[in-house]
Write a protein that holds these residues in place. Sequence first.
Motif, PDB file in Angstrom:
ATOM      1  N   TYR A 175      -3.704  83.668  64.165  1.00  0.00           N
ATOM      2  CA  TYR A 175      -4.080  84.086  65.491  1.00  0.00           C
ATOM      3  C   TYR A 175      -5.457  84.091  65.877  1.00  0.00           C
ATOM      4  O   TYR A 175      -6.562  84.613  65.110  1.00  0.00           O
ATOM      5  N   ILE A 176      -5.886  83.377  67.000  1.00  0.00           N
ATOM      6  CA  ILE A 176      -7.127  83.485  67.268  1.00  0.00           C
ATOM      7  C   ILE A 176      -7.661  84.566  68.249  1.00  0.00           C
ATOM      8  O   ILE A 176      -6.911  84.990  69.149  1.00  0.00           O
ATOM      9  N   ASN A 177      -8.836  85.222  68.070  1.00  0.00           N
ATOM     10  CA  ASN A 177      -9.100  86.388  68.673  1.00  0.00           C
ATOM     11  C   ASN A 177      -9.988  85.931  69.885  1.00  0.00           C
ATOM     12  O   ASN A 177     -10.923  85.530  69.743  1.00  0.00           O
ATOM     13  N   LEU A 178      -9.305  86.045  71.017  1.00  0.00           N
ATOM     14  CA  LEU A 178      -9.760  85.859  72.208  1.00  0.00           C
ATOM     15  C   LEU A 178     -10.728  86.651  72.642  1.00  0.00           C
ATOM     16  O   LEU A 178     -11.705  86.266  73.524  1.00  0.00           O
ATOM     17  N   ASP A 179     -10.909  87.921  72.086  1.00  0.00           N
ATOM     18  CA  ASP A 179     -11.916  88.829  72.489  1.00  0.00           C
ATOM     19  C   ASP A 179     -13.314  87.911  72.089  1.00  0.00           C
ATOM     20  O   ASP A 179     -14.380  88.300  72.655  1.00  0.00           O
ATOM     21  N   VAL A 180     -13.348  87.524  70.683  1.00  0.00           N
ATOM     22  CA  VAL A 180     -14.650  86.851  70.408  1.00  0.00           C
ATOM     23  C   VAL A 180     -14.912  85.684  71.128  1.00  0.00           C
ATOM     24  O   VAL A 180     -15.940  85.474  71.708  1.00  0.00           O
ATOM     25  N   VAL A 181     -13.853  84.880  71.502  1.00  0.00           N
ATOM     26  CA  VAL A 181     -14.137  83.683  72.513  1.00  0.00           C
ATOM     27  C   VAL A 181     -14.708  84.127  73.953  1.00  0.00           C
ATOM     28  O   VAL A 181     -15.823  83.572  74.392  1.00  0.00           O
ATOM     29  N   HIS A 182     -14.184  85.257  74.706  1.00  0.00           N
ATOM     30  CA  HIS A 182     -14.784  85.574  75.616  1.00  0.00           C
ATOM     31  C   HIS A 182     -16.001  86.287  75.565  1.00  0.00           C
ATOM     32  O   HIS A 182     -16.885  86.105  76.498  1.00  0.00           O
ATOM     33  N   THR A 183     -16.403  86.945  74.344  1.00  0.00           N
ATOM     34  CA  THR A 183     -17.836  87.374  74.205  1.00  0.00           C
ATOM     35  C   THR A 183     -18.657  86.285  74.107  1.00  0.00           C
ATOM     36  O   THR A 183     -19.931  86.422  74.589  1.00  0.00           O
ATOM     37  N   THR A 216     -10.645  92.346  79.658  1.00  0.00           N
ATOM     38  CA  THR A 216     -10.069  93.268  80.509  1.00  0.00           C
ATOM     39  C   THR A 216      -9.624  92.683  81.822  1.00  0.00           C
ATOM     40  O   THR A 216      -8.629  93.385  82.477  1.00  0.00           O
ATOM     41  N   THR A 217      -9.459  91.392  82.382  1.00  0.00           N
ATOM     42  CA  THR A 217      -9.448  91.060  83.400  1.00  0.00           C
ATOM     43  C   THR A 217      -8.390  89.612  83.049  1.00  0.00           C
ATOM     44  O   THR A 217      -8.506  88.991  82.262  1.00  0.00           O
ATOM     45  N   ASP A 218      -7.607  89.320  84.030  1.00  0.00           N
ATOM     46  CA  ASP A 218      -6.724  87.986  84.115  1.00  0.00           C
ATOM     47  C   ASP A 218      -7.875  86.709  83.894  1.00  0.00           C
ATOM     48  O   ASP A 218      -7.886  85.745  83.351  1.00  0.00           O
ATOM     49  N   SER A 219      -8.941  86.894  84.599  1.00  0.00           N
ATOM     50  CA  SER A 219      -9.716  85.791  84.890  1.00  0.00           C
ATOM     51  C   SER A 219     -10.643  85.624  83.457  1.00  0.00           C
ATOM     52  O   SER A 219     -10.895  84.586  82.926  1.00  0.00           O
ATOM     53  N   ASP A 220     -10.753  86.680  82.669  1.00  0.00           N
ATOM     54  CA  ASP A 220     -11.469  86.537  81.496  1.00  0.00           C
ATOM     55  C   ASP A 220     -10.432  86.085  80.572  1.00  0.00           C
ATOM     56  O   ASP A 220     -10.881  85.056  79.660  1.00  0.00           O
ATOM     57  N   TRP A 221      -9.207  86.316  80.665  1.00  0.00           N
ATOM     58  CA  TRP A 221      -8.184  85.875  79.678  1.00  0.00           C
ATOM     59  C   TRP A 221      -7.944  84.460  80.087  1.00  0.00           C
ATOM     60  O   TRP A 221      -7.978  83.610  79.003  1.00  0.00           O
ATOM     61  N   TYR A 222      -8.099  83.847  81.307  1.00  0.00           N
ATOM     62  CA  TYR A 222      -7.961  82.530  81.545  1.00  0.00           C
ATOM     63  C   TYR A 222      -9.050  81.584  80.913  1.00  0.00           C
ATOM     64  O   TYR A 222      -8.599  80.674  80.487  1.00  0.00           O
ATOM     65  N   LYS A 227     -10.659  77.818  76.573  1.00  0.00           N
ATOM     66  CA  LYS A 227     -11.507  77.326  75.464  1.00  0.00           C
ATOM     67  C   LYS A 227     -10.720  77.335  74.386  1.00  0.00           C
ATOM     68  O   LYS A 227     -11.051  76.268  73.408  1.00  0.00           O
ATOM     69  N   ALA A 228      -9.901  78.277  73.824  1.00  0.00           N
ATOM     70  CA  ALA A 228      -9.247  78.206  72.551  1.00  0.00           C
ATOM     71  C   ALA A 228      -8.244  77.175  72.626  1.00  0.00           C
ATOM     72  O   ALA A 228      -7.982  76.392  71.422  1.00  0.00           O
ATOM     73  N   ALA A 229      -7.426  76.790  73.515  1.00  0.00           N
ATOM     74  CA  ALA A 229      -6.394  75.928  73.623  1.00  0.00           C
ATOM     75  C   ALA A 229      -6.919  74.641  73.412  1.00  0.00           C
ATOM     76  O   ALA A 229      -6.255  73.612  72.846  1.00  0.00           O
ATOM     77  N   GLU A 230      -8.129  74.257  74.091  1.00  0.00           N
ATOM     78  CA  GLU A 230      -8.772  73.118  73.879  1.00  0.00           C
ATOM     79  C   GLU A 230      -9.086  72.518  72.335  1.00  0.00           C
ATOM     80  O   GLU A 230      -8.821  71.571  72.019  1.00  0.00           O
ATOM     81  N   ALA A 231      -9.645  73.594  71.691  1.00  0.00           N
ATOM     82  CA  ALA A 231      -9.840  73.535  70.432  1.00  0.00           C
ATOM     83  C   ALA A 231      -8.584  73.336  69.466  1.00  0.00           C
ATOM     84  O   ALA A 231      -8.285  72.240  68.500  1.00  0.00           O
ATOM     85  N   VAL A 232      -7.677  73.999  69.806  1.00  0.00           N
ATOM     86  CA  VAL A 232      -6.001  73.751  69.042  1.00  0.00           C
ATOM     87  C   VAL A 232      -5.617  72.478  69.465  1.00  0.00           C
ATOM     88  O   VAL A 232      -4.902  71.739  68.696  1.00  0.00           O
TER      89      VAL A 232
END
Length: 374
Positions: A175-183, A216-222, A227-232
């Motif tokens: 599992y990729i931690n998207l919170d770290v990517v967002h940070t 916390t928001t949909d824009s943060d998640w997008y 970013k993560a999907a590009e690496a995967v």
Amino acid sequence: QVLATACLAIVDDFRRSHITKVDANVALIEAISTELFATPGQRVSTVVGPYLDMLNEVESEHNRPIRDGTRDSGSRLDEPARDTAEAPLSKVRSRAGSTEPGEPARKRSKLDYSSIEIAISTKKYQPLSANLERTDEILKNWAQDQKEVRKYLMYHKCAPEFHKSGWAEIVAGEYINLDVVHTIISSSRAVDKQTETLGGVEIKYGVSEVASRKITTDSDWYAAWHKAAEAVKFAFPHREAELNGYFSFIQKYFAQCNASAHGKVIRFDKAVRTRVGSSRRLELTDFREFEDLIFAHFSYDGKQRFDPDSKQSAGSSSGPTTSKRDPCRKWNSGECTRSAASCRYAHICSFEQDGHVCGRKHIKTKHVEDTRAK
């Protein structure tokens, strides 16, 4: 350039065993601290990271014994080089032997997987898709040396920009931690990424993995997802359709939920990706496998309906209010500067009588005024 040259010289001194690793660490921190003293926005821990990695690599090289059981003259780790002509040969553990001289080699027992084969034969498993078969083959191959694979992906000239721990999660199929990517995305303006090439060595620094900020928001998640999907996709090109399908799936939930419920979608996404990352038989587009998670997060009686980290819960409440949070004391006294949406406490009456909280959407003083009017 001057700073990078000085730091590389310190690393080279450690490689030649002219200084100990402790001395090298201290020298690096002192050199970088002096250089960055007048540079606002830069942190010593950010710049020194790549050089500390270099020291660890040198240390690993020193620890690696050569065939005759001896090490070269520069292989002592935490002390300067010294004459080792009379030093006894180190004992080398062979893959099939023992460490005691004169003792016969003991062969390693063959791994026994018979219990797994029995379990497979007694239960009918659905065949894996071609996508999953390919992914599992790659992960099994990479499991031989995940650290080396991570380095290859990180430093490949065509690799998308992604953080170190994120590449490690991809290589392990986790599992990729998207919170770290967002940070990292949200703090990229404060810390600039820089690259220098010295002596054929490319040094990248300036991106630090600080304490993660939650999405916390949909824009943060997008932003984090793309970013993560590009690496995967770079590591697993055959998964592009799967990733695109899952993005559309989550995007529909964001579109159909009110903004106040986007936290549920974010938590649901985490639960799905955690389950898929923990199994070698699931893809992100196996939506039927997530029906229990959908119920838990979006149904009225679902256990994950409320954020476990907030004070709001699914418990009962007294009074006419529908809020499950504690009332804001500052709002009741006219001192709260936050809006009702951003305040961690509910903007409701905190007046208590007979063990019950009023909970109506007026301040506490209204009860005092009503008493005086009577």
